[in-house]
Motif scaffolding. Structure first.
Motif, mmCIF file in Angstrom:
data_model
loop_
_atom_site.group_PDB
_atom_site.id
_atom_site.type_symbol
_atom_site.label_atom_id
_atom_site.label_comp_id
_atom_site.label_asym_id
_atom_site.label_seq_id
_atom_site.Cartn_x
_atom_site.Cartn_y
_atom_site.Cartn_z
ATOM 1 N N MET A 1 0.855 -1.171 0.000
ATOM 2 C CA MET A 1 0.000 0.000 0.000
ATOM 3 C C MET A 1 0.898 1.230 0.000
ATOM 4 O O MET A 1 1.754 1.380 0.868
ATOM 5 N N GLY A 2 0.705 2.113 -0.951
ATOM 6 C CA GLY A 2 1.461 3.346 -1.019
ATOM 7 C C GLY A 2 0.932 4.385 -0.044
ATOM 8 O O GLY A 2 -0.022 4.143 0.691
ATOM 9 N N ALA A 3 1.532 5.541 -0.041
ATOM 10 C CA ALA A 3 1.115 6.617 0.850
ATOM 11 C C ALA A 3 -0.324 7.032 0.545
ATOM 12 O O ALA A 3 -0.734 7.093 -0.614
ATOM 13 N N GLN A 4 -1.090 7.274 1.601
ATOM 14 C CA GLN A 4 -2.486 7.679 1.469
ATOM 15 C C GLN A 4 -2.742 8.891 2.352
ATOM 16 O O GLN A 4 -2.044 9.100 3.340
ATOM 17 N N LYS A 5 -3.754 9.659 2.029
ATOM 18 C CA LYS A 5 -4.151 10.804 2.838
ATOM 19 C C LYS A 5 -4.875 10.308 4.082
ATOM 20 O O LYS A 5 -5.825 9.538 3.993
ATOM 21 N N GLY A 6 -4.437 10.766 5.256
ATOM 22 C CA GLY A 6 -5.077 10.376 6.510
ATOM 23 C C GLY A 6 -6.538 10.764 6.579
ATOM 24 O O GLY A 6 -7.355 10.063 7.172
ATOM 25 N N LYS A 7 -6.886 11.869 5.935
ATOM 26 C CA LYS A 7 -8.273 12.335 5.986
ATOM 27 C C LYS A 7 -9.225 11.416 5.238
ATOM 28 O O LYS A 7 -10.426 11.489 5.412
ATOM 29 N N ASP A 8 -8.687 10.503 4.406
ATOM 30 C CA ASP A 8 -9.540 9.602 3.646
ATOM 31 C C ASP A 8 -9.924 8.343 4.423
ATOM 32 O O ASP A 8 -10.755 7.574 3.968
ATOM 33 N N LEU A 9 -9.298 8.118 5.598
ATOM 34 C CA LEU A 9 -9.694 6.992 6.432
ATOM 35 C C LEU A 9 -11.018 7.371 7.085
ATOM 36 O O LEU A 9 -11.126 8.413 7.719
ATOM 37 N N LEU A 10 -12.040 6.541 6.899
ATOM 38 C CA LEU A 10 -13.395 6.898 7.297
ATOM 39 C C LEU A 10 -13.951 5.919 8.315
ATOM 40 O O LEU A 10 -13.783 4.709 8.181
ATOM 41 N N LEU A 11 -14.626 6.439 9.342
ATOM 42 C CA LEU A 11 -15.306 5.630 10.348
ATOM 43 C C LEU A 11 -16.799 5.877 10.235
ATOM 44 O O LEU A 11 -17.246 7.024 10.241
ATOM 45 N N ARG A 12 -17.566 4.778 10.099
ATOM 46 C CA ARG A 12 -19.025 4.868 9.994
ATOM 47 C C ARG A 12 -19.653 4.017 11.078
ATOM 48 O O ARG A 12 -19.207 2.904 11.343
ATOM 49 N N ALA A 13 -20.733 4.543 11.677
ATOM 50 C CA ALA A 13 -21.492 3.816 12.702
ATOM 51 C C ALA A 13 -22.808 3.359 12.117
ATOM 52 O O ALA A 13 -23.411 4.059 11.301
ATOM 53 N N VAL B 1 -13.152 2.375 6.731
ATOM 54 C CA VAL B 1 -12.742 2.336 5.332
ATOM 55 C C VAL B 1 -11.328 2.905 5.238
ATOM 56 O O VAL B 1 -11.091 4.068 5.572
ATOM 57 N N VAL B 2 -10.390 2.048 4.815
ATOM 58 C CA VAL B 2 -8.995 2.449 4.648
ATOM 59 C C VAL B 2 -8.732 2.518 3.152
ATOM 60 O O VAL B 2 -8.806 1.496 2.464
ATOM 61 N N PRO B 3 -8.462 3.713 2.615
ATOM 62 C CA PRO B 3 -8.270 3.850 1.173
ATOM 63 C C PRO B 3 -7.138 2.967 0.646
ATOM 64 O O PRO B 3 -6.122 2.804 1.301
ATOM 65 N N ALA B 4 -7.362 2.372 -0.511
ATOM 66 C CA ALA B 4 -6.394 1.509 -1.206
ATOM 67 C C ALA B 4 -6.025 0.276 -0.386
ATOM 68 O O ALA B 4 -5.043 -0.386 -0.670
ATOM 69 N N PHE B 5 -6.805 -0.045 0.656
ATOM 70 C CA PHE B 5 -6.554 -1.219 1.477
ATOM 71 C C PHE B 5 -7.814 -2.065 1.578
ATOM 72 O O PHE B 5 -7.834 -3.211 1.195
ATOM 73 N N GLY B 6 -8.892 -1.460 2.096
ATOM 74 C CA GLY B 6 -10.143 -2.187 2.192
ATOM 75 C C GLY B 6 -11.030 -1.676 3.310
ATOM 76 O O GLY B 6 -10.782 -0.623 3.894
ATOM 77 N N THR B 7 -12.074 -2.453 3.621
ATOM 78 C CA THR B 7 -13.056 -2.080 4.632
ATOM 79 C C THR B 7 -13.114 -3.157 5.703
ATOM 80 O O THR B 7 -13.231 -4.347 5.399
ATOM 81 N N LEU B 8 -13.036 -2.727 6.950
ATOM 82 C CA LEU B 8 -13.182 -3.597 8.105
ATOM 83 C C LEU B 8 -14.555 -3.308 8.691
ATOM 84 O O LEU B 8 -14.884 -2.143 8.942
ATOM 85 N N VAL C 1 -17.042 -11.219 15.478
ATOM 86 C CA VAL C 1 -16.309 -11.513 14.247
ATOM 87 C C VAL C 1 -16.317 -10.286 13.341
ATOM 88 O O VAL C 1 -17.358 -9.681 13.099
ATOM 89 N N LEU C 2 -15.142 -9.931 12.816
ATOM 90 C CA LEU C 2 -15.006 -8.820 11.889
ATOM 91 C C LEU C 2 -14.769 -9.365 10.482
ATOM 92 O O LEU C 2 -14.110 -10.389 10.305
ATOM 93 N N ALA C 3 -15.313 -8.661 9.507
ATOM 94 C CA ALA C 3 -15.120 -9.029 8.102
ATOM 95 C C ALA C 3 -14.214 -7.997 7.455
ATOM 96 O O ALA C 3 -14.314 -6.802 7.746
ATOM 97 N N PHE C 4 -13.334 -8.462 6.596
ATOM 98 C CA PHE C 4 -12.459 -7.570 5.841
ATOM 99 C C PHE C 4 -12.738 -7.759 4.365
ATOM 100 O O PHE C 4 -12.748 -8.876 3.859
#
Length: 136
Positions: free
Chosen positions: A1-13, A93-100, A130-133
């Protein structure tokens, strides 16, 4: 995974109706994934080297963030989840990585404010199942 913008990491409830609500205004975010080890070393272990039992440890995820609430809906949702002690589905949501995604409980919810600034909050979540990725 290359460098990503921290602001793009998203948390949703979870919004309680099957959808998700962005946890607004997070300025810092952190995800910690841990797996405990189970030591099965014994007197017969070759060279007295430590031996671990594969797949036997407890896995957990912790999420932390801080920021400002964007709107009343996100503030209200997090307070309801916390005061009910509810286990709710969250997405990270982690950009260019995936969703947990999976069940979490809010372990702490802190508010603070400076005299000449906005009210900010800190939140900590602990996994509760259990968490899904899903890879990006």
């Amino acid at each position: 995974m290359g460098a990503q913008k921290g602001k793009d990491l998203l948390l949703r409830a979870g919004d309680g109706a099957g959808g998700f609500l962005a946890v607004a205004g997070l300025r810092t975010r952190q995800i910690t994934l841990n797996a405990e080890t189970v030591d099965v070393t014994n007197a017969d272990s070759t060279g007295r080297w430590r031996e671990l039992l594969a797949g036997a440890g407890v896995r957990r995820a912790a999420i932390a963030g801080s920021g400002v609430f964007r709107n009343q809906a996100s503030d209200l949702r997090l307070r309801l989840i916390f005061f009910e002690g509810a286990i709710e589905t969250f997405q990270v949501v982690v950009p260019a990585f995936g969703t947990l995604e999976g069940p979490f409980q809010i372990a702490s919810l802190e508010y603070r404010g400076d005299h000449a600034g906005e009210v900010t909050f800190d939140i900590s979540l602990d996994s509760a199942g259990v968490l899904a990725f899903t890879a990006a």
